[in-house]
Design a protein around this motif. Structure first.
Motif, PDB file in Angstrom:
ATOM      1  N   PRO A   1       0.834  -1.214   0.000  1.00 17.18           N
ATOM      2  CA  PRO A   1       0.000   0.000   0.000  1.00 17.18           C
ATOM      3  C   PRO A   1       0.865   1.258   0.000  1.00 17.18           C
ATOM      4  N   ASP A   2       0.372   2.276  -0.664  1.00 17.61           N
ATOM      5  CA  ASP A   2       1.090   3.542  -0.756  1.00 17.61           C
ATOM      6  C   ASP A   2       0.059   4.626  -1.022  1.00 17.61           C
ATOM      7  N   THR A   3       0.255   5.791  -0.479  1.00 17.09           N
ATOM      8  CA  THR A   3      -0.684   6.889  -0.704  1.00 17.09           C
ATOM      9  C   THR A   3      -0.742   7.285  -2.177  1.00 17.09           C
ATOM     10  N   ARG A   4       0.284   6.946  -2.935  1.00 17.52           N
ATOM     11  CA  ARG A   4       0.313   7.249  -4.373  1.00 17.52           C
ATOM     12  C   ARG A   4      -0.390   6.181  -5.206  1.00 17.52           C
ATOM     13  N   GLY A   5      -0.820   5.101  -4.565  1.00 20.74           N
ATOM     14  CA  GLY A   5      -1.460   3.980  -5.260  1.00 20.74           C
ATOM     15  C   GLY A   5      -0.803   2.686  -4.850  1.00 20.74           C
ATOM     16  N   ASN A   6      -1.553   1.616  -4.840  1.00 20.76           N
ATOM     17  CA  ASN A   6      -1.044   0.313  -4.407  1.00 20.76           C
ATOM     18  C   ASN A   6      -0.234  -0.364  -5.504  1.00 20.76           C
ATOM     19  N   LEU A   7       0.646  -1.250  -5.074  1.00 21.87           N
ATOM     20  CA  LEU A   7       1.482  -2.040  -5.986  1.00 21.87           C
ATOM     21  C   LEU A   7       1.382  -3.493  -5.562  1.00 21.87           C
TER      22      LEU A   7
END
Length: 135
Positions: A19-25
């Motif tokens: 998870p990342d605030t810029r979008g998940n990977l």
């Protein structure tokens, strides 16, 4: 000699999600799925009401992921059936060999990614359901 496979041999497998605030990977590598990937293809722009699949493989294994949208995968081992709805890009369905599969109920804009254990070989396909039942 082929060992009989059952729908219970097919399973949902979580794909690691970062998870990342810029979008998940999400990443598929090493031992996430139980085979080496030799082919990748995807289904998209499936018209409303259309169905895909409708076959079994003699040896090939597959891993299906709904990258976008949703669809149902109907699994059949000749005796039992099981329906799995795929709708999360961080979860995939492992389908072992010798399982009949049908893909239905594609939502608008859905994309189905398929990772396969082998390159395309027409001789590995069983496309006739009655022939599948006789194996």
């Amino acid at each position: 000699m082929t060992i009989k496979k059952y729908v219970t041999d097919c399973e949902l497998i979580a794909i690691p999600k970062i998870p990342d605030t810029r979008g998940n990977l999400s990443v598929i590598e090493k031992d996430v799925i139980p085979f080496e990937v030799k082919r990748v293809y995807y289904l998209y722009d499936v018209p409303a009401g259309a169905e895909r699949g409708g076959h079994a493989h003699i040896q090939q294994k597959e891993f299906l992921i709904a990258l976008s949208g949703s669809f149902d995968v109907i699994l059949n081992d000749g005796t039992n059936t099981k329906t799995v709805t795929l709708n999360k890009p961080f979860e995939g369905l492992f389908i072992t060999e010798s399982i009949w599969r049908e893909l239905k109920n594609f939502s608008s804009g859905s994309v189905c990614l398929v990772l396969a254990s082998d390159v395309f070989e027409e001789s590995d396909y069983i496309r006739d359901y009655q022939e599948f039942l006789s194996k």
